[in-house]
Design an enzyme around this catalytic site. Structure first.
Site, PDB file in Angstrom:
ATOM      1  N   GLU A 174       0.588  -0.919  -0.247  1.00 16.79           N
ATOM      2  CA  GLU A 174       0.050  -0.339  -0.200  1.00 16.79           C
ATOM      3  C   GLU A 174       0.911   1.099   0.430  1.00 16.79           C
ATOM      4  O   GLU A 174       1.933   1.340   0.647  1.00 16.79           O
ATOM      5  CB  GLU A 174      -1.025   0.380   1.175  1.00 16.79           C
ATOM      6  CG  GLU A 174      -1.618  -0.987   1.449  1.00 16.79           C
ATOM      7  CD  GLU A 174      -2.260  -1.434   2.476  1.00 16.79           C
ATOM      8  OE1 GLU A 174      -2.674  -1.173   3.717  1.00 16.79           O
ATOM      9  OE2 GLU A 174      -2.997  -2.211   3.014  1.00 16.79           O
ATOM     10  N   GLU A 215      -4.886  -6.477   3.128  1.00 13.81           N
ATOM     11  CA  GLU A 215      -3.656  -6.823   4.000  1.00 13.81           C
ATOM     12  C   GLU A 215      -4.003  -7.775   2.458  1.00 13.81           C
ATOM     13  O   GLU A 215      -2.577  -8.853   3.037  1.00 13.81           O
ATOM     14  CB  GLU A 215      -3.369  -6.884   4.702  1.00 13.81           C
ATOM     15  CG  GLU A 215      -2.706  -5.162   5.207  1.00 13.81           C
ATOM     16  CD  GLU A 215      -3.555  -4.706   5.208  1.00 13.81           C
ATOM     17  OE1 GLU A 215      -4.877  -4.369   4.990  1.00 13.81           O
ATOM     18  OE2 GLU A 215      -3.237  -3.041   5.997  1.00 13.81           O
ATOM     19  N   PHE A 241       2.693  -1.332   8.424  1.00 11.55           N
ATOM     20  CA  PHE A 241       3.164  -1.406   9.919  1.00 11.55           C
ATOM     21  C   PHE A 241       3.052  -3.188  10.248  1.00 11.55           C
ATOM     22  O   PHE A 241       2.050  -3.577  10.097  1.00 11.55           O
ATOM     23  CB  PHE A 241       2.306  -0.558  10.897  1.00 11.55           C
ATOM     24  CG  PHE A 241       2.485   0.835  11.064  1.00 11.55           C
ATOM     25  CD1 PHE A 241       2.951   1.396  11.782  1.00 11.55           C
ATOM     26  CD2 PHE A 241       1.820   1.588   9.495  1.00 11.55           C
ATOM     27  CE1 PHE A 241       3.445   2.776  11.770  1.00 11.55           C
ATOM     28  CE2 PHE A 241       1.834   3.295   9.329  1.00 11.55           C
ATOM     29  CZ  PHE A 241       3.021   3.746  10.727  1.00 11.55           C
ATOM     30  N   ASP A 273       1.967  -4.577  12.736  1.00 16.08           N
ATOM     31  CA  ASP A 273       0.725  -4.415  13.683  1.00 16.08           C
ATOM     32  C   ASP A 273      -0.663  -4.433  12.433  1.00 16.08           C
ATOM     33  O   ASP A 273      -1.361  -5.638  13.492  1.00 16.08           O
ATOM     34  CB  ASP A 273       0.188  -2.970  14.736  1.00 16.08           C
ATOM     35  CG  ASP A 273       1.044  -2.151  15.239  1.00 16.08           C
ATOM     36  OD1 ASP A 273       1.047  -2.392  16.181  1.00 16.08           O
ATOM     37  OD2 ASP A 273       2.070  -1.975  14.147  1.00 16.08           O
ATOM     38  N   PHE A 274      -0.600  -4.632  11.672  1.00 12.38           N
ATOM     39  CA  PHE A 274      -1.719  -4.720  10.768  1.00 12.38           C
ATOM     40  C   PHE A 274      -1.865  -6.276  10.011  1.00 12.38           C
ATOM     41  O   PHE A 274      -2.008  -6.676   9.307  1.00 12.38           O
ATOM     42  CB  PHE A 274      -1.334  -3.730   9.553  1.00 12.38           C
ATOM     43  CG  PHE A 274      -1.744  -2.857   9.437  1.00 12.38           C
ATOM     44  CD1 PHE A 274      -2.256  -1.866  11.147  1.00 12.38           C
ATOM     45  CD2 PHE A 274      -0.912  -1.124   8.042  1.00 12.38           C
ATOM     46  CE1 PHE A 274      -2.069  -0.399  10.804  1.00 12.38           C
ATOM     47  CE2 PHE A 274      -1.048  -0.457   8.758  1.00 12.38           C
ATOM     48  CZ  PHE A 274      -1.792   0.516   9.742  1.00 12.38           C
ATOM     49  N   HIS A 297       0.300   1.223  16.263  1.00  8.68           N
ATOM     50  CA  HIS A 297       1.093   1.372  15.672  1.00  8.68           C
ATOM     51  C   HIS A 297       2.554   0.833  15.949  1.00  8.68           C
ATOM     52  O   HIS A 297       3.577   1.885  15.096  1.00  8.68           O
ATOM     53  CB  HIS A 297       1.004   2.669  14.286  1.00  8.68           C
ATOM     54  CG  HIS A 297      -0.244   2.800  14.169  1.00  8.68           C
ATOM     55  ND1 HIS A 297      -1.501   2.606  13.776  1.00  8.68           N
ATOM     56  CD2 HIS A 297      -0.367   2.685  12.119  1.00  8.68           C
ATOM     57  CE1 HIS A 297      -2.419   2.946  13.637  1.00  8.68           C
ATOM     58  NE2 HIS A 297      -1.945   2.981  12.270  1.00  8.68           N
TER      59      HIS A 297
END
Lengths: 334, 327
Positions: free
Chosen positions: B29, B60, B83, B85-86, B129
């Site tokens: 992205e 994702e 990130f 976290d994603f 994040h």
């Protein structure tokens, strides 16, 4: 008199389709028998009653094309030409199984035949099928990727992510929703905002709304061929919703009692794709002897494959530690 | 000889891999036209074009699914998850699909892909994040886990990750993007699974990863200058495969071990290392293996809160002194 037989499909392809569907039916029945004998452990999700969909694509696809299916994937695997003993052997956990017992019923994989895996987490494989389609586009080759899934899949996020990506990148892929009216144990209409779980979402991704009688093998074949040709010509993805019905429950553990008796009876007696196709072949004046010979041939193949599977050794325990990594092993430290 | 930032080494590493092998493409992205939100992929679209540098929607699962499917055919995708976290929103694709498909298919399918992702704290981005998530992927059989601590390691480990026949999760540390290093040769390869020694010493072994390895090195310099303690600092560089031999060799010499982890305490990678050391070097130990981690809390955002949550150089120094001098 109209020459019905020599229409756009013709006798040769119809007999091919007949043989294919019959094989899928008889192997699934055998799998069920082997379960009752406790020779197959774990779970299984039979596609009895849904053979026309996998069968039609099996006939329509070419060597080199990629297919992705769900945990209800015995039929889709066989439809690409995988051996019966490879499938039954895997279900029985034998060395002759497609993955020698490493994957089991829900993960049948046969890369040589283009069977890129059977996926047991709803929706995941739609995104992965985009990847093989992307590779075909990247490599400028003309394989088509086909991804089969159930009606329940249309309510998970990955379905929507995958359709959007396939459309924006114009990928050579065909998404096939087998709508058997039940999301596991729950009627799909009770948990879905639209009447046609896949087709009514097609417009959101600028795709045509395609609904087909998934138990009419001829119509299924025509629909499959059209979508595959479109993808192969670089004209992008299709989403097909094929209406069908499973003859058995969701899985081995499910007797399917939540379905009204009348509904089950109607689908079994009046809408069985195999029964109806046999009648159609006779109606088309195909010699019953030819039809019966194919039946005998497939029965014989299934019996022989069952014998091979039962005679095949169970895996060696050391196999637990193989093939985690490409070096063949499972070590994670030096 | 040129000075290179960690950030610039990322785009250079990707470019070098893409120049060498037409099978390598890059997807993520905002990675192309925008050059990445951390500006770590600037120039790739211009050099390689849209066919090889693909700007994807915020999807994702679709990104990693597409990378996986392409890798199954023999291509070598590099996919970015903006990130780390994603990873939680596409963890099915990582943990169930990418990691297990080789095994379940009895080796019929290889998945040679790299997932690179911005990891770690220090930016005051808050709890969603800033996480250090290497241990999430460490516990899944079938994944390799790499986390470089300097620009040369980014270059060398990326080269190996792209060539690796197995899936590699490549954790880049956000707080290291501005880290600079003099680099003589940029087209280098560092094998995955070889730890690096950042500071020599025979009094104690400090084991770190990414930003924590750099902080451990800073701590070692202070310990030497001000406290007459010689610490050996091992930068693991990868958790899977793990260079246990380098750890063992040092522990046999020092008998004291401190791991420094940025992740919350429970099930952090240091616990696994501690267990391995107990199994392999018990007789060499002069005291318990101890761990410095963030406390078992989500990361807070405010300066003073985040700074006091993630292990600091000062904390590492103090822990070492406490261990060795009982102070």
């Amino acid at each position: 008199m109209v020459d019905k037989l020599n229409d756009d499909i013709g006798e040769e392809k119809r007999l091919q389709l007949w043989e294919m569907m019959l094989k899928l039916r008889l192997v699934e029945k055998k799998a069920y028998d082997l379960f009752l004998q406790n020779l197959i452990k774990g779970t299984s999700h039979l596609a009895l009653g849904q053979e026309a969909i996998a069968g039609a694509f099996g006939v329509a696809l070419k060597q080199g094309d990629y297919t992705f299916c769900t945990y209800r994937g015995h039929a889709h695997t066989l439809a690409r030409g995988s051996s019966i003993e490879g499938v039954l052997g895997e279900l029985m956990g034998r060395q002759c199984g497609l993955m020698k017992g490493k994957g089991g019923s829900m993960h049948l994989t046969d890369v040589d035949k283009g069977v890129m895996g059977s996926y047991a987490i709803i929706g995941a494989h739609l995104t992965i099928a985009n990847g093989t389609a992307l590779a075909s586009k990247y490599n400028k080759t003309n394989e088509v990727s086909v991804c089969f899934f159930g009606d329940g899949t249309t309510n998970i996020g990955a379905f929507h992510e995958a359709l959007n990506m396939a459309k924006i990148w114009n990928l050579p892929i065909v998404f096939v929703c087998e709508n058997n009216l039940y999301m596991e144990y729950t009627p799909i209409h009770e948990v879905t905002a639209v009447e046609h779980p896949a087709a009514d979402r097609a417009g959101a991704y600028d795709l045509d709304k395609i609904i087909v009688d998934g138990n009419d093998a001829d119509e299924m074949l025509r629909t499959a061929e059209k979508a595959i040709a479109k993808a192969r010509e670089g004209k992008g993805p299709s989403l097909i919703e094929a209406k069908t019905y499973r003859h058995s429950g969701h899985s081995r553990a499910d007797p399917g009692k939540y379905r009204p008796d009348e509904e089950v009876k109607d689908w079994m007696e009046n809408k069985d794709p195999i029964k109806n196709y046999r009648a159609k072949l006779l109606d088309f004046n195909i010699n019953e002897k030819i039809i019966s010979e194919i039946e005998e041939k497939i029965k014989d193949q299934v019996e022989k494959a069952t014998e091979i599977s039962m005679a095949s050794p169970i895996p060696e325990i050391k196999e637990i530690y193989t093939d985690v990594w490409a070096n063949g092993g499972s070590e994670w430290h030096n | 000889m040129a000075q290179l930032t960690y950030r610039a080494s990322v785009s250079l590493a990707i470019a070098q891999s893409m120049r060498k092998d037409q099978k390598v493409f890059f997807i993520g992205e905002d990675v192309g036209a925008a050059g990445g939100v951390f500006k770590a992929t600037v120039g790739l679209l211009e050099e390689f074009g849209k066919e090889r540098v693909m700007d994807a929607p915020i999807s994702e699962q679709a990104i990693l699914g597409a990378a996986m499917g392409a890798a199954m055919t023999g291509l070598r995708p590099i996919a970015e998850i903006m990130f780390s976290d994603f990873l939680a929103v596409c963890w099915d694709i990582v943990a169930n699909q990418i990691a297990k498909t080789r095994y379940m298919s009895d080796g019929q399918i290889n998945i040679p892909l790299v997932i690179r992702t911005a990891n770690g704290g220090g930016s005051k981005f808050g709890a969603q994040h800033s996480q250090s998530l290497e241990n999430w992927s460490m516990m899944i059989p079938g994944l390799k886990v790499v986390a470089p601590s300097c620009p040369s390691d980014v270059l060398g480990l990326m080269d190996s990750a792209v060539k690796d026949p197995d899936p590699v999760i490549f954790y880049e540390h956000k707080s290291l993007y501005a880290f600079k290093e003099e680099i003589e040769q940029t087209d280098i390869s560092i094998p995955i699974g070889e730890a690096n020694t950042l500071h020599e010493g025979k009094d104690i072994t400090i084991i770190g990863l990414a930003l924590m390895a750099q902080r451990a090195k800073e701590a070692a310099l202070i310990l030497k200058d001000k406290h007459d303690i010689n610490a050996k600092v091992i930068d693991l560089r990868s958790l899977v495969p793990l260079d246990l031999q380098t750890i063992k060799k040092s522990v046999i010499e020092t008998g004291h071990v401190l791991t420094v982890e940025e992740n919350p305490r429970l099930c952090g990678w240091g616990a696994e290392i501690s267990s391995l050391i107990s199994e392999h070097c018990f007789k060499n130990l002069k005291g318990p293996v101890t761990r410095v981690t963030t406390p078992h809390v989500p990361l807070p955002s405010a300066d003073i809160l985040e700074d006091n949550t993630i292990p600091s150089v000062e904390l590492i120094v103090n822990e070492v002194i406490k261990k060795l001098k009982g102070e």
